[in-house]
Design an enzyme around this catalytic site. Structure first.
Site, PDB file in Angstrom:
ATOM      1  N   LYS A  22     -18.345  30.837  27.492  1.00  0.00           N
ATOM      2  CA  LYS A  22     -17.808  30.577  25.996  1.00  0.00           C
ATOM      3  C   LYS A  22     -18.208  28.943  25.536  1.00  0.00           C
ATOM      4  O   LYS A  22     -18.854  28.890  24.509  1.00  0.00           O
ATOM      5  CB  LYS A  22     -16.433  30.592  25.899  1.00  0.00           C
ATOM      6  CG  LYS A  22     -15.769  30.382  24.597  1.00  0.00           C
ATOM      7  CD  LYS A  22     -14.312  30.783  24.588  1.00  0.00           C
ATOM      8  CE  LYS A  22     -13.430  29.345  24.909  1.00  0.00           C
ATOM      9  NZ  LYS A  22     -13.266  28.524  23.983  1.00  0.00           N
ATOM     10  N   ASN A  23     -17.713  28.188  26.323  1.00  0.00           N
ATOM     11  CA  ASN A  23     -17.779  26.789  25.950  1.00  0.00           C
ATOM     12  C   ASN A  23     -19.375  26.203  25.823  1.00  0.00           C
ATOM     13  O   ASN A  23     -19.701  25.331  25.267  1.00  0.00           O
ATOM     14  CB  ASN A  23     -17.139  25.557  26.682  1.00  0.00           C
ATOM     15  CG  ASN A  23     -15.603  26.035  26.272  1.00  0.00           C
ATOM     16  OD1 ASN A  23     -15.414  26.712  25.287  1.00  0.00           O
ATOM     17  ND2 ASN A  23     -14.696  25.315  26.945  1.00  0.00           N
ATOM     18  N   CYS A 128      -2.897  21.737  17.407  1.00  0.00           N
ATOM     19  CA  CYS A 128      -2.758  22.948  17.991  1.00  0.00           C
ATOM     20  C   CYS A 128      -1.554  22.527  19.104  1.00  0.00           C
ATOM     21  O   CYS A 128      -1.225  21.552  19.126  1.00  0.00           O
ATOM     22  CB  CYS A 128      -3.901  23.323  18.624  1.00  0.00           C
ATOM     23  SG  CYS A 128      -4.807  22.787  19.951  1.00  0.00           S
ATOM     24  N   ARG A 133      -5.251  16.797  18.989  1.00  0.00           N
ATOM     25  CA  ARG A 133      -6.685  17.257  18.904  1.00  0.00           C
ATOM     26  C   ARG A 133      -7.288  16.514  17.618  1.00  0.00           C
ATOM     27  O   ARG A 133      -7.964  17.497  16.635  1.00  0.00           O
ATOM     28  CB  ARG A 133      -6.972  18.612  19.032  1.00  0.00           C
ATOM     29  CG  ARG A 133      -6.420  18.792  20.596  1.00  0.00           C
ATOM     30  CD  ARG A 133      -6.931  20.445  20.893  1.00  0.00           C
ATOM     31  NE  ARG A 133      -8.079  20.465  21.274  1.00  0.00           N
ATOM     32  CZ  ARG A 133      -8.578  21.727  21.791  1.00  0.00           C
ATOM     33  NH1 ARG A 133      -7.630  22.757  21.523  1.00  0.00           N
ATOM     34  NH2 ARG A 133      -9.955  21.775  22.130  1.00  0.00           N
ATOM     35  N   ASP A 316      -8.747  22.880  31.793  1.00  0.00           N
ATOM     36  CA  ASP A 316      -9.008  24.198  31.309  1.00  0.00           C
ATOM     37  C   ASP A 316      -8.378  25.250  32.734  1.00  0.00           C
ATOM     38  O   ASP A 316      -8.345  26.359  32.474  1.00  0.00           O
ATOM     39  CB  ASP A 316     -10.287  24.677  30.727  1.00  0.00           C
ATOM     40  CG  ASP A 316     -10.486  24.524  29.320  1.00  0.00           C
ATOM     41  OD1 ASP A 316      -9.681  23.829  28.626  1.00  0.00           O
ATOM     42  OD2 ASP A 316     -11.571  24.489  28.671  1.00  0.00           O
ATOM     43  N   ARG A 408      -9.882  35.448  23.557  1.00  0.00           N
ATOM     44  CA  ARG A 408     -10.782  34.709  22.701  1.00  0.00           C
ATOM     45  C   ARG A 408     -11.685  33.927  23.904  1.00  0.00           C
ATOM     46  O   ARG A 408     -12.756  33.396  23.646  1.00  0.00           O
ATOM     47  CB  ARG A 408      -9.828  33.414  22.242  1.00  0.00           C
ATOM     48  CG  ARG A 408      -9.017  33.579  20.850  1.00  0.00           C
ATOM     49  CD  ARG A 408      -8.398  32.347  20.657  1.00  0.00           C
ATOM     50  NE  ARG A 408      -9.417  31.326  20.511  1.00  0.00           N
ATOM     51  CZ  ARG A 408      -9.013  30.039  21.219  1.00  0.00           C
ATOM     52  NH1 ARG A 408      -7.827  29.648  21.241  1.00  0.00           N
ATOM     53  NH2 ARG A 408     -10.166  29.012  21.236  1.00  0.00           N
TER      54      ARG A 408
HETATM   55  C1  UD1 Z   1     -13.535  20.908  24.787  1.00  0.00           C
HETATM   56  C2  UD1 Z   1     -13.279  22.455  25.287  1.00  0.00           C
HETATM   57  C3  UD1 Z   1     -11.880  22.615  25.750  1.00  0.00           C
HETATM   58  C4  UD1 Z   1     -11.715  21.769  26.672  1.00  0.00           C
HETATM   59  C5  UD1 Z   1     -11.807  20.235  26.461  1.00  0.00           C
HETATM   60  C6  UD1 Z   1     -11.511  19.346  27.557  1.00  0.00           C
HETATM   61  C7  UD1 Z   1     -14.803  23.682  23.901  1.00  0.00           C
HETATM   62  C8  UD1 Z   1     -15.154  24.583  22.624  1.00  0.00           C
HETATM   63  N1  UD1 Z   1     -13.633  23.446  24.047  1.00  0.00           N
HETATM   64  O1  UD1 Z   1     -12.627  20.665  23.691  1.00  0.00           O
HETATM   65  O2  UD1 Z   1     -12.060  23.978  26.291  1.00  0.00           O
HETATM   66  O3  UD1 Z   1     -10.184  21.931  27.317  1.00  0.00           O
HETATM   67  O4  UD1 Z   1     -13.122  20.147  25.803  1.00  0.00           O
HETATM   68  O5  UD1 Z   1     -12.399  19.673  28.684  1.00  0.00           O
HETATM   69  O6  UD1 Z   1     -15.930  23.263  24.521  1.00  0.00           O
HETATM   70  N2  UD1 Z   1      -9.786  13.546  21.091  1.00  0.00           N
HETATM   71  C9  UD1 Z   1      -9.619  12.460  19.927  1.00  0.00           C
HETATM   72  N3  UD1 Z   1     -10.619  12.256  19.169  1.00  0.00           N
HETATM   73  C10 UD1 Z   1     -11.583  13.195  18.903  1.00  0.00           C
HETATM   74  C11 UD1 Z   1     -11.956  13.918  19.805  1.00  0.00           C
HETATM   75  C12 UD1 Z   1     -11.140  14.164  20.883  1.00  0.00           C
HETATM   76  O7  UD1 Z   1      -8.545  11.778  20.156  1.00  0.00           O
HETATM   77  O8  UD1 Z   1     -12.465  12.919  17.980  1.00  0.00           O
HETATM   78  C13 UD1 Z   1      -9.323  13.682  22.095  1.00  0.00           C
HETATM   79  C14 UD1 Z   1      -8.493  15.101  22.067  1.00  0.00           C
HETATM   80  O9  UD1 Z   1      -7.139  14.912  21.416  1.00  0.00           O
HETATM   81  C15 UD1 Z   1      -8.113  15.100  23.691  1.00  0.00           C
HETATM   82  C16 UD1 Z   1      -9.181  14.733  24.350  1.00  0.00           C
HETATM   83  O10 UD1 Z   1      -9.950  13.698  23.459  1.00  0.00           O
HETATM   84  O11 UD1 Z   1      -7.099  14.612  23.841  1.00  0.00           O
HETATM   85  C17 UD1 Z   1     -10.296  15.480  24.815  1.00  0.00           C
HETATM   86  O12 UD1 Z   1     -11.008  16.128  23.729  1.00  0.00           O
HETATM   87  P1  UD1 Z   1     -12.219  16.994  23.912  1.00  0.00           P
HETATM   88  O13 UD1 Z   1     -13.085  16.477  24.968  1.00  0.00           O
HETATM   89  O14 UD1 Z   1     -12.729  16.428  22.350  1.00  0.00           O
HETATM   90  O15 UD1 Z   1     -11.959  18.525  23.880  1.00  0.00           O
HETATM   91  P2  UD1 Z   1     -12.564  19.642  23.101  1.00  0.00           P
HETATM   92  O16 UD1 Z   1     -13.985  19.056  22.690  1.00  0.00           O
HETATM   93  O17 UD1 Z   1     -11.899  19.672  21.751  1.00  0.00           O
END
Ligand code: UD1
Length: 432
Positions: A22-23, A128, A133, A316, A408
């Site tokens: 999915k990701n 969420c 996030r 995850d 999902r």
């Molecule tokens: C992706 C995955 C999700 C997985 C996560 C961590 C997808 C669609 N989703 O989510 O399944 O759990 O990686 O492996 O691929 N953060 C900030 N600011 C930002 C971006 C992130 O503070 O601009 C923080 C987030 O709140 C979180 C951490 O960084 O605490 C990691 O988030 P991130 O790696 O961005 O996760 P996703 O990309 O949303």
């Protein structure tokens, strides 16, 4: 609403084919906004993929292989695994709230829209259940590349006269942030360097796909990725990598109840941290280049674990490992370092007889518990998978409610588990 009714304690045996990731599929599908056309194979039939195709359709991307008009339906039979996409009308640039709120990954349209159409209007994703996030790192990177960004009425408005490459040093290796920047940089002028980039295999899969389309990218899979902008992308035919979280979920199922469960269509490296953890708990596995066979651990041992960015243990998979820790001999501990509130499943597992205490970002699992079936509520995608695994090992009947979360991200999980010998069926909640 659908629920899963599970009668626990039945052994699992046989083989299961792991679906496309999915990701990895989502960012690749969003990259269709960079223009041109391509065909994607091994696309998993999932709610999030349908949402993506529906959003892309609204943004002028045509596809064959799926029927986005039906994408909002609860469930539908699977479509062909191969989807061809091509750019049609390029005048739209908005990702509306109604779609973004159901799938945070919708923010992945921001980078390619800015790069190709020079304008994007994307609903700001809210917090969420698993944490706040924010997407501040995505937005700062686009500003550095020459985008003007404002936020009004819950929407991000971004526009540019043309993105330009630069060095972007990320404070944290955000996964979708790295993917968004990567997609934007592919068509930007000059060279972009992402420092402290996410090393997740799904980021690498996106990079490889883009390279197959003629993008100039190096360093993918490491913490520094360099992208040299090109004018346009070619068409290609690409197969999405396997879903390492689905694979990990079935491996934990095998460690709980397997009498020789073989997962097929996988590679060892992307799931090495999961296999290492299962080994530390006493499981032995056999690998071939494309499959892994694992038996239930007679007496799993407690262990300690920290979730970390790749190549560390994935957040995850944290919910899924807890049932194994709950029944293990001796205590275990889990420190969740990626998301601040990712233990919502623990209360429900404790209602099933687990003994897990949460202190801030740490869960302490007493071990030695006998789980008992109960009616439990899924709160997010991976939490639901953890509850399903708990139900498989629990004595008696478990009803996991709100399984729309699991739809999902897991392709027909109940059918795959049933084929392995689990007693699990999809029912309507409260159906006698
Ligand atoms: C992706 C995955 C999700 C997985 C996560 C961590 C997808 C669609 N989703 O989510 O399944 O759990 O990686 O492996 O691929 N953060 C900030 N600011 C930002 C971006 C992130 O503070 O601009 C923080 C987030 O709140 C979180 C951490 O960084 O605490 C990691 O988030 P991130 O790696 O961005 O996760 P996703 O990309 O949303």
């Amino acid at each position: 609403m659908d629920a899963f009714r599970i009668v626990g304690g039945h052994p699992l045996r046989g083989s299961v084919r792991i679906s496309g990731s999915k990701n990895a599929a989502l960012p690749i599908l969003f990259s269709s906004l960079l223009g041109g056309s391509f065909t994607l194979g091994r696309v998993p039939c999932l709610r999030d993929v349908k949402t993506t195709l529906l959003l892309l359709e609204q943004l002028g991307i045509k596809n064959s292989g799926c029927h986005p008009a039906k994408a909002s339906e609860e469930r539908e039979d699977r479509w062909s695994e191969s989807i061809a996409l091509h750019e049609g009308d390029t005048s739209a640039f908005e990702a509306p709230y109604d779609l973004v709120r159901t799938m945070r990954a919708s923010v992945l349209c921001l980078g390619p829209l800015l790069a190709r159409r020079r304008r994007a209007r994307v609903s700001l994703p809210g917090g969420c259940l698993i944490g706040a996030r924010p997407i501040d790192m995505h937005l700062k990177a686009f500003e550095r590349m020459g985008a003007r960004i404002t936020i009004h009425h819950g929407y991000i408005d971004a526009e540019t006269d043309g993105l330009e490459g630069c060095e972007i040093s990320l404070p944290y290796p955000t996964v979708t942030g790295t993917e968004n920047i990567l997609m934007a940089a592919v068509l930007a002028k000059g060279t972009t360097t992402i420092v402290n980039a996410a090393e997740e295999p799904e980021v690498t899969d996106l990079a490889r796909f883009l390279v197959a389309r003629g993008a100039k990218i190096s360093g993918e899979g490491s913490s520094t990725i360099r992208i040299e902008g090109v004018d346009r992308l070619d068409s290609t035919d690409y197969t999405v990598m396997f879903d390492r979280i689905e694979a990990g979920t079935f491996l934990v199922g095998a460690a709980l109840l397997g009498q020789g469960v073989r997962i097929e269509g996988v590679e060892h490296a992307p799931i090495a941290s999961i296999l290492d953890l299962l080994s530390a708990m006493g499981a032995e596995h056999e690998s071939t280049p494309s499959s892994i066979t694992l038996e239930a651990i007679r007496r799993p041992r407690g262990t300690s674990l920290r979730t970390l960015p790749y190549p560390g243990f994935p957040t995850d998979m944290q919910a899924q490992i807890l049932p194994l820790m709950a029944i293990a001999e001796g205590p275990s501990s889990v420190v969740e370092t990626v998301f601040e509130n990712r233990f919502t499943h623990v209360m429900e597992m404790n209602r099933m007889g687990a003994n897990i205490e949460i202190h801030g970002s740490q869960a302490t699992v007493r071990g030695g518990s006998r789980l008992e079936g109960a009616a439990v509520m899924a709160s997010d995608l991976r939490a639901s998978a953890g509850l399903v695994l708990a139900g498989l090992i629990a004595e008696g009947e478990t009803e996991v409610r709100r399984v729309y979360h699991i739809d999902r991200g897991y392709e027909a999980i109940e059918k795959k588990l049933e084929a392995l010998g689990a007693r699990i069926k999809r029912v309507q909640e409260d159906q006698p």
